[in-house]
Scaffold this motif. Structure first.
Motif, PDB file in Angstrom:
ATOM      1  N   VAL A 207      44.177  -5.958   9.998  1.00  0.00           N
ATOM      2  CA  VAL A 207      43.045  -5.129   9.570  1.00  0.00           C
ATOM      3  C   VAL A 207      43.287  -3.663   9.922  1.00  0.00           C
ATOM      4  CG1 VAL A 207      40.594  -4.688   9.936  1.00  0.00           C
ATOM      5  CG2 VAL A 207      41.410  -7.031   9.672  1.00  0.00           C
ATOM      6  N   SER A 258      38.731  -4.945   0.004  1.00  0.00           N
ATOM      7  CA  SER A 258      37.512  -5.497   0.605  1.00  0.00           C
ATOM      8  C   SER A 258      37.219  -6.893   0.081  1.00  0.00           C
ATOM      9  CB  SER A 258      36.327  -4.576   0.321  1.00  0.00           C
ATOM     10  OG  SER A 258      36.561  -3.277   0.803  1.00  0.00           O
ATOM     11  N   PHE A 261      39.623  -9.337   1.613  1.00  0.00           N
ATOM     12  CA  PHE A 261      39.245  -9.628   2.994  1.00  0.00           C
ATOM     13  C   PHE A 261      38.070 -10.598   3.051  1.00  0.00           C
ATOM     14  CE2 PHE A 261      36.712  -8.720   6.777  1.00  0.00           C
ATOM     15  CZ  PHE A 261      37.653  -8.898   7.778  1.00  0.00           C
ATOM     16  N   TRP A 265      39.603 -13.904   4.448  1.00  0.00           N
ATOM     17  CA  TRP A 265      39.537 -13.841   5.897  1.00  0.00           C
ATOM     18  C   TRP A 265      38.202 -14.293   6.470  1.00  0.00           C
ATOM     19  CZ3 TRP A 265      43.566 -13.561   8.962  1.00  0.00           C
ATOM     20  CH2 TRP A 265      44.741 -12.976   8.510  1.00  0.00           C
TER      21      TRP A 265
END
Length: 345
Positions: A207, A258, A261, A265
């Motif tokens: 990140v 974004s 992610f 994630w």
């Protein structure tokens, strides 16, 4: 656990993981063949990415077995260790390879003129060894005695040496199987160290590198826009749409990062938080349907990250795309020839 309840959980794991595993395996093979067929891609950055694809391929193969680690099974000590150690090694090697790929590309962006002088390029075999050997050593620690395995016979003393040598001396003992659980293989300290010492730092480093790269891109974009406005003022021209196009492209890049992610994630982070919380409170969530769903989707979504990186690069997919196009043209040509023959007849 009720056998019917256990069977329903295994079916849930099967239906969730097998489609994800199939997509991951074939997509990785697709990209690996594309890199192998293009000689222009035979360089150090793509070798790191190829190592990541191999680790992701192995993770895809082991994906249906990782959520089953939460279910108790009747296995002896040796098979119980293999069942838990091998998937854990594949996952850790995948995570280390993912960090190395992001780190190598981060160096290329931060120091584009000197990135070849860094150790990851000058000592490629050593760098490749660092993403495979440490996960293997750490995942193998339970096999060297760091486990909670207890002898089933209460008359025997269950010291660590007898526990480790049990697999070699059990031939003269009874053939009764023992319940195999992750709690017997992985001590709490082992799990805490893996999550807080390996997994979380790896995620935070990725990140941080992604944020740094976006900040550098934003700064360079601002410099380009300043130069563009200065040129327009000197030439006494109206502001062009080039600045707006650059800002739009940057906004799309930020949105893509974004979204990646969030999709890849966040499910895994929720899964890790659930695991750590259950471990601290002593609540058994491993057999719940919600925990199984989060474990399957969390690990599976994180394994999709290399596929996004690979399929977004046309150089990786171009050889296979050409092959598929040739096969499609041949199939259409043969079909058209058959139609012409049928019309003549």
């Amino acid at each position: 656990m009720d056998p019917l309840d256990k069977l329903s959980r295994e079916k849930l794991i099967f239906y969730l993981t097998v489609p994800l595993s199939t997509i991951i395996i074939f997509s990785n093979l697709f990209i690996i063949i594309g890199i192998a067929c293009n000689r222009q891609l035979h360089n150090t950055p793509n070798y790191f990415f190829l190592s990541l694809l191999v680790a992701d391929l192995c993770t895809g193969i082991a994906l249906p077995f990782i959520p089953r680690m939460t279910l108790d099974r009747q296995l002896d000590f040796k098979h119980c260790l293999v069942m838990y150690i091998f998937p854990n090694f594949l996952f850790l090697s995948f995570l280390f390879n993912l960090v190395m790929v992001h780190y190598e590309r981060y160096l290329c962006i931060v120091s584009p003129l000197h990135h070849s002088q860094f150790w990851v390029h000058r000592c490629f075999p050593l760098a490749l060894l660092t993403v495979w050997l440490p996960p293997l050593l750490y995942a193998s620690l339970p096999a060297f005695g760091w486990n909670n395995w207890v002898e089933p016979n209460p008359n025997k003393r269950s010291d660590s040496n007898e526990t480790f040598l049990r697999s070699t001396t059990s031939q003269n003992s009874t053939k009764e199987d023992e319940a195999c659980s992750y709690k017997q293989v992985f001590p709490k300290a082992f799990i805490y160290l893996e999550v807080c010492g390996l997994v979380l730092p790896a995620m935070l480093s990725i990140v941080a590198m992604m944020g740094r790269v976006l900040w550098i891109a934003r700064k360079q974009l601002q410099d380009i826009c300043k130069l563009q406005r200065a040129v327009d003022r000197l030439q006494q021209q109206q502001p062009s749409d080039h600045e707006q196009q650059l800002n739009l492209r940057y906004a799309k890049c930020v949105a893509a990062v974004s979204l990646t992610f969030l999709v890849c994630w966040v499910p895994y982070i929720i899964y890790q938080l659930m695991s750590v919380t259950a471990l601290q409170t002593g609540v058994s969530l491993q057999s719940s349907y919600l925990y199984i769903i989060m474990s399957c989707t969390g690990i599976g979504s994180m394994a999709i990250i290399p596929l996004i990186l690979g399929l977004a690069n046309k150089q990786y997919t171009e050889p296979i795309s050409r092959l598929m196009l040739k096969l499609r043209n041949r199939w259409r040509g043969g079909r058209n020839n058959r139609d012409v023959i049928e019309q003549d007849v």
